[in-house]
Design an enzyme around this catalytic site. Structure first.
Site, short mmCIF file in Angstrom:
data_model
loop_
_atom_site.label_atom_id
_atom_site.label_comp_id
_atom_site.label_asym_id
_atom_site.label_seq_id
_atom_site.Cartn_x
_atom_site.Cartn_y
_atom_site.Cartn_z
N CYS A 146 0.82 -1.21 0.00
CA CYS A 146 0.00 0.00 0.00
C CYS A 146 0.86 1.26 0.00
CB CYS A 146 -0.94 0.01 1.20
SG CYS A 146 -0.11 -0.09 2.79
N SER A 159 9.65 2.14 6.03
CA SER A 159 8.19 2.09 6.07
C SER A 159 7.60 3.41 6.58
CB SER A 159 7.71 0.95 6.97
OG SER A 159 8.10 -0.29 6.46
#
Length: 477
Positions: free
Chosen positions: A50, A109
């Site tokens: 995502c 991340s």
């Protein structure tokens, strides 16, 4: 053979662009296959989550490799090459290795230290193996990346400090849940189950253990992220969990697993097309289906009834978005999506608890240096083999010539001459071959191998075998 990494992530591109370059499973497989069918790419692996779409490739030359990958990525996503180049990053050789290792650790991340990315890297390896685009270079690199990720989570406090996208999303979404609701009987906090492949927990920890106590949750999707979300809300006290997925039996399997793992949780599967009908009884909807369009419209949500007195919260972790953004206009309905999570992460919410990043970066640096040393030694090995092979041919040729000119030599003498000649050649080659292997680990190691090839007119064959579909990762090929 050189490693190339090209991609876009939450650090380089807006969410709207990440939505457009997100690749479904089938498209990802086709893209990898077409990449290795070009003359510029030997091996290919795609990591698509995502928050990032990245291509890792083994290429012979930098510029042709970048051009081929950009062209195909543009074709498969519909995003122009000009727009891609404005937002993509490219890493080559050691920088590419360092980037993948950092990604596997969760350092790159949105939520620093999250463990879910490690499983996503492993899935990318499996996908590349499945379609036959994974060769020795990327297989070794990917396996090393998994090892680095495991070390980061077991040798430091990163595993405790780093939240997953799910836990971070739930924390942000939880702010919109009614604080004074009447708690319902719920499951006691269970021990986090651990993924046997990655060593990372399959549910995530939340800063507020009471955040979801007694909540009624719906999870849209039954993939890895959906399973992580479902396990997380079950572990943190949700009273009811409904699973809706287009493939109903997958929803049933996930619901059954939750029932077995958390006795106090009422878990069941509902047909995907009926999901909107159950919204009236739900507090929180977590969606990550992997669909290529909206799965719940504002009209469907509005039909579920007025939520002015009891809010309905959507946590949309999908790219492209699953939930119609127009739901934000409905009274009592709140939507938290990837874009909002990125803004929250940039405010520092996501990294506040990460206390051991320096140790993780040290692990990455150590593993990069070790990997590069092994790669350098492997690169010079064909040259050494070619040199010894040529020397062996010279020995055999000269011995054959000697036998022709001195046919009367007895067998014992001939054997002694043969041993002596071979010993001389071996001793002459020993020091330079050992030394070139040592020098190969340095920054200019390739120069010495090239010098040997020039001096002795060598042409070593450097194999780049592709892993055959069905071969287990890490097995001999």
């Amino acid at each position: 053979m050189s490693v190339l990494a090209l991609g876009l992530s939450h650090r380089s591109a807006p969410v709207t662009l990440l939505e457009r370059v997100a690749l479904s499973g089938e498209v990802r497989l086709k893209l990898m296959t077409e990449m290795v069918n070009t003359s510029a790419v030997n091996e290919a692996m795609v990591v698509s989550t995502c928050n990032r779409t990245e291509v890792y490739a083994d290429v012979d030359q930098f510029h042709p490799g970048v051009a081929a990958i950009c062209e195909l990525l543009s074709q498969y996503t519909g995003v122009s090459q000009e727009e891609l180049t404005q937002h993509c990053y490219v890493h080559y050789e050691e920088r590419a290795v360092q980037h993948l290792f950092s990604v596997a650790c969760g350092l790159d991340s949105m939520v620093v230290g999250e463990g879910q990315i490690l499983g996503q890297v492993r899935n990318a390896l499996k996908d590349a193996q499945h379609v036959g685009t994974l060769g020795r270079v990327l297989n070794d690199l990917g396996q090393r990346a998994l090892r680095v990720g495991k070390r980061a989570h077991t040798e430091t406090h990163l595993d405790k400090a780093g939240a997953s996208m799910v836990s971070f999303g739930l924390t942000v979404a939880g702010r919109f849940l009614t604080p004074d609701r009447e708690p319902q009987p719920s499951a006691a906090a269970a021990v986090c189950p651990v993924d046997g492949d990655t060593g990372v927990e399959v549910s995530a920890a939340l800063p507020d253990p009471q955040l979801l106590t007694g909540r009624r949750i719906m999870v849209l999707g039954a993939g890895s992220m959906s399973a992580l979300a479902a396990n997380t809300v079950a572990r943190h006290g949700a009273s009811t969990i409904l699973i809706a997925n287009r493939t109903f039996d997958r929803a049933q399997r996930l619901a059954e697993c939750l029932t077995e793992g958390y006795e106090s949780v009422r878990s069941s599967a509902v047909p995907f097309e009926d999901a909107a009908r159950h919204l009236a009884d739900i507090d929180l909807v977590i969606s990550c289906t992997g669909a290529q369009g909206i799965v719940l419209t504002a009209e469907q949500v509005a039909a579920g009834g007025d939520r002015a007195t009891r809010p309905l919260v959507f946590l949309d972790l999908a790219l492209p978005h699953d939930i119609d953004k127009a739901v934000r206009k409905l009274p009592g309905v709140h939507l938290v999506d990837i874009e909002e999570l990125r803004d929250a992460a940039e405010d520092g919410t996501a990294t506040g608890q990460v206390a051991d990043l320096t140790a993780v970066r040290d692990i990455v640096a150590e593993e990069v240096a070790e990997y590069q040393a092994v790669r350098s030694a492997e690169r010079v090995a064909p040259t050494v083999v070619a040199l010894r092979s040529k020397a062996q041919k010279v020995v055999e040729s000269e011995l054959e010539r000697l036998n022709g000119r001195l046919p009367g030599i007895d067998d014992r003498t001939r054997a002694e001459i043969t041993r002596t000649v071979r010993r001389v050649v071996d001793k002459l080659l020993h020091q330079p071959t050992v030394r070139v292997k040592q020098l190969a680990t340095g920054p200019e190691g390739a120069v010495y191998a090239e010098a040997l090839r020039e001096l002795f007119d060598l042409d070593p064959a450097i194999p780049s075998a592709v892993v055959k579909p069905g071969t287990a990762l890490g097995e001999e090929r």
